[in-house]
Write a protein that holds these residues in place. Structure first.
Motif, PDB file in Angstrom:
ATOM      1  N   TYR A 154       0.848  -1.192   0.000  1.00  0.00           N
ATOM      2  CA  TYR A 154       0.000   0.000   0.000  1.00  0.00           C
ATOM      3  C   TYR A 154       0.886   1.246   0.000  1.00  0.00           C
ATOM      4  O   TYR A 154       1.901   1.308   0.704  1.00  0.00           O
ATOM      5  CB  TYR A 154      -0.919   0.027   1.233  1.00  0.00           C
ATOM      6  N   ARG A 274      -9.102   7.093  -2.321  1.00  0.00           N
ATOM      7  CA  ARG A 274      -8.495   5.776  -2.532  1.00  0.00           C
ATOM      8  C   ARG A 274      -8.640   5.364  -3.977  1.00  0.00           C
ATOM      9  O   ARG A 274      -9.734   5.437  -4.541  1.00  0.00           O
ATOM     10  CB  ARG A 274      -9.157   4.719  -1.637  1.00  0.00           C
ATOM     11  N   LEU A 279      -3.623   5.534  -1.514  1.00  0.00           N
ATOM     12  CA  LEU A 279      -4.520   6.421  -0.780  1.00  0.00           C
ATOM     13  C   LEU A 279      -3.879   7.792  -0.643  1.00  0.00           C
ATOM     14  O   LEU A 279      -2.648   7.922  -0.650  1.00  0.00           O
ATOM     15  CB  LEU A 279      -4.823   5.847   0.613  1.00  0.00           C
ATOM     16  N   LEU A 306      -6.812   6.754   9.065  1.00  0.00           N
ATOM     17  CA  LEU A 306      -6.285   5.756   8.137  1.00  0.00           C
ATOM     18  C   LEU A 306      -5.328   4.770   8.797  1.00  0.00           C
ATOM     19  O   LEU A 306      -5.293   3.592   8.428  1.00  0.00           O
ATOM     20  CB  LEU A 306      -5.583   6.472   6.981  1.00  0.00           C
ATOM     21  N   LYS A 309      -6.648   1.477  10.322  1.00  0.00           N
ATOM     22  CA  LYS A 309      -7.277   0.649   9.291  1.00  0.00           C
ATOM     23  C   LYS A 309      -6.217  -0.062   8.445  1.00  0.00           C
ATOM     24  O   LYS A 309      -6.331  -1.262   8.163  1.00  0.00           O
ATOM     25  CB  LYS A 309      -8.183   1.517   8.414  1.00  0.00           C
ATOM     26  N   LEU A 310      -5.193   0.669   8.049  1.00  0.00           N
ATOM     27  CA  LEU A 310      -4.103   0.037   7.292  1.00  0.00           C
ATOM     28  C   LEU A 310      -3.432  -1.055   8.125  1.00  0.00           C
ATOM     29  O   LEU A 310      -3.107  -2.132   7.606  1.00  0.00           O
ATOM     30  CB  LEU A 310      -3.065   1.090   6.897  1.00  0.00           C
ATOM     31  N   ASP A 320      -9.562  -6.067   3.175  1.00  0.00           N
ATOM     32  CA  ASP A 320      -9.139  -4.869   2.447  1.00  0.00           C
ATOM     33  C   ASP A 320     -10.265  -3.845   2.323  1.00  0.00           C
ATOM     34  O   ASP A 320     -10.017  -2.637   2.256  1.00  0.00           O
ATOM     35  CB  ASP A 320      -8.636  -5.288   1.062  1.00  0.00           C
ATOM     36  N   LEU A 323     -10.551  -0.368   4.094  1.00  0.00           N
ATOM     37  CA  LEU A 323      -9.905   0.854   3.604  1.00  0.00           C
ATOM     38  C   LEU A 323     -10.862   1.735   2.808  1.00  0.00           C
ATOM     39  O   LEU A 323     -10.628   2.935   2.674  1.00  0.00           O
ATOM     40  CB  LEU A 323      -8.682   0.507   2.757  1.00  0.00           C
ATOM     41  N   TYR A 326     -12.215   4.723   4.682  1.00  0.00           N
ATOM     42  CA  TYR A 326     -11.395   5.941   4.817  1.00  0.00           C
ATOM     43  C   TYR A 326     -11.962   7.055   3.943  1.00  0.00           C
ATOM     44  O   TYR A 326     -12.200   8.174   4.410  1.00  0.00           O
ATOM     45  CB  TYR A 326      -9.944   5.625   4.462  1.00  0.00           C
TER      46      TYR A 326
END
Length: 478
Positions: A154, A274, A279, A306, A309-310, A320, A323, A326
């Motif tokens: 990412y 995103r 992102l 963020l 969550k990542l 996934d 994300l 976000y």
């Protein structure tokens, strides 16, 4: 081109947004690399000067707020567009004030935390492009020793208003320049103004002043006669002094500038935060007018949303698709900040009869209609924003959690562990609730169970019965 380096998450830009995000990821055990084109030791031009209440709460959840407060001056009143007073001294927060401190003080603490947690920062490393596929992103970079690539699962573009990441994605950045040629400086005053942050205009000019705690004040000014000057045109101190005098009726005996600069202000927002495995956060995703001092604060709050969550996706605890929330949560707030900060700027610059009439009406409404006052203060300080909740959810879901008293300390102290916090009513049984990514604590009062996200917003609330709690935990902690 030399060989590819591997890293699970790459962040571009070592400004406040990128550093907070990198620190959060590293604290969660994620290997993260920050790519920064500036050489080591060369700081950003310190345009941001204010840290609002919600940002201070988020820094408190990282153990940094109290130290940061010592670097500046706390202001409990703002005066915007035509001297409308915003009393923030009664905010329902541990930080009922605006902290006026230079941006570099914020960066210094965030950098220290990021490095302490194990983040790697590569200075003198300029991103030149990217390609993504189903498994990750290949980032092209240029360094003193030549061109190379970095492979990552990412990529987060926190590389500012001229974001290379955003441009490489081909995303539009719709909006416009709202004000050109704003002169900016840190100065001393012979006659000290009242200790409030003020943004005021006369139509032909507007100015703002904010006190640091070290004897200097941040001042800025704009004049319709100079609105076409490019950013690299040197600022004459006498020009700025005259602007402040026009805007406020006095120059307060300003002298001894420690630096002078010129900038322009855009209002822009990218349509998507995103795109696949890439992102955008902070100024790469949105630009705001300087009125209200919300730009850096909004970026830091992006990062706080963020980071966890990542980390959850990278660890395999969440899919996934997490994300996607976000963008769903932060894009509307970026839009709201654009709207409110833009309104404040336009009212400060009001000069024709219609604009002056609107300013007078806005002044009356904000001053005398309490719900409007609360909304305006909530937007400026950030504590009034909340995130969308599913249909039928508890009314608290998505709202900011206040600093609850728990048996393990204050909520924002417990959040320093970077996990969800389940706050149970006194005496509630907690057998079988322990799991990774969760802290279970007891409230000092209340009769509902509350689940607080790592970024300090309610994820769920409901009856303190085991089946209900298990159902509330399931989408978040498995």
């Amino acid at each position: 081109m030399s060989h590819t380096h591997e890293s699970p998450v790459v962040v571009t830009g070592a400004g406040p947004t990128g550093l907070l995000l990198a620190g959060d990821l590293a604290a969660a055990g994620v290997d993260v690399v920050v790519l920064e084109k500036r050489p080591k030791g060369i700081s950003n031009l310190t345009r941001a000067f204010g840290v609002h209440a919600r940002t201070l709460e988020l820094l408190d959840a990282r153990g940094l707020a109290d130290e940061l407060v010592l670097t500046g001056r706390t202001i409990r009143e703002l005066r915007l567009f035509g001297e409308v007073p915003f009393d923030i001294g009664s905010l329902p927060s541990r930080f009922p004030f605006l902290l006026v401190t230079p941006q570099y003080e914020v960066e210094k603490l965030l950098l220290r935390r990021a490095l302490k947690n194990g983040a790697v920062i590569r200075y003198g490393t300029e991103v030149t492009g990217l390609e993504q596929d189903g498994d990750g992103v290949t980032v092209s970079v240029r360094t003193e020793t030549g061109d190379t690539t970095v492979r990552t699962r990412y990529l987060v573009g926190a590389d500012g208003t001229r974001s290379v990441v955003r441009e490489a994605l081909g995303l539009p950045f719709p909006g416009k320049v709202v004000i050109r040629s704003v002169a900016l400086a840190d100065v001393r005053f012979t006659e000290e103004p009242p200790l409030v942050v003020r943004v005021h205009g006369t139509g032909g000019a507007f100015g703002f002043i904010a006190p640091f705690g070290d004897g200097y004040w941040r001042v800025g000014g704009w004049d319709r006669a100079h609105r076409g000057e490019p950013d690299d045109t040197p600022v004459d101190f006498e020009e700025l002094r005259a602007l402040i005098e026009r805007a406020f009726g006095s120059d307060f005996g300003m002298h001894d500038p420690r630096w002078l600069s010129r900038f322009h202000s855009d209002e822009r927002q990218v349509p998507e935060y995103r795109v696949g495995r890439v992102l955008l956060a902070g100024d790469a995703a949105h630009q705001h007018s300087p009125a209200g001092g919300q730009g850096m604060n909004t970026g830091l709050q992006d990062a706080a949303n963020l980071g966890w969550k990542l980390a959850a996706v990278q660890s395999g605890r969440s899919a996934d698709a997490l994300l996607d929330t976000y963008h769903a949560e932060r894009h509307p707030i970026g839009r709201a900040v654009l709207r409110s900060s833009g309104l404040n700027l336009r009212l400060a610059m009001a000069h024709n009869p219609l604009e002056l009439a609107l300013r007078a009406v806005r002044r009356l409404v904000v001053t005398h209609v309490r719900p409007v006052t609360r909304q305006a203060i909530g937007e400026i300080t950030g504590i009034g924003f909340s995130y969308p909740a599913p249909r039928g959810a508890h009314p608290l879901t998505g709202k900011r959690a206040p600093d609850l008293e728990l048996d393990r300390g204050r909520l924002y102290e417990v959040l320093r562990e970077g996990r969800f916090v389940l706050a149970l009513p006194p005496g509630t049984e907690a057998g079988g609730l322990a799991r990774d990514g969760l802290v279970v604590a007891r409230r000092s009062e209340g009769d509902e169970a509350l689940l607080v996200r790592p970024d300090g917003y309610y994820a769920w609330a409901g009856a303190p019965r085991l089946p209900a709690i298990e159902a509330g935990l399931a989408p978040w902690t498995g």
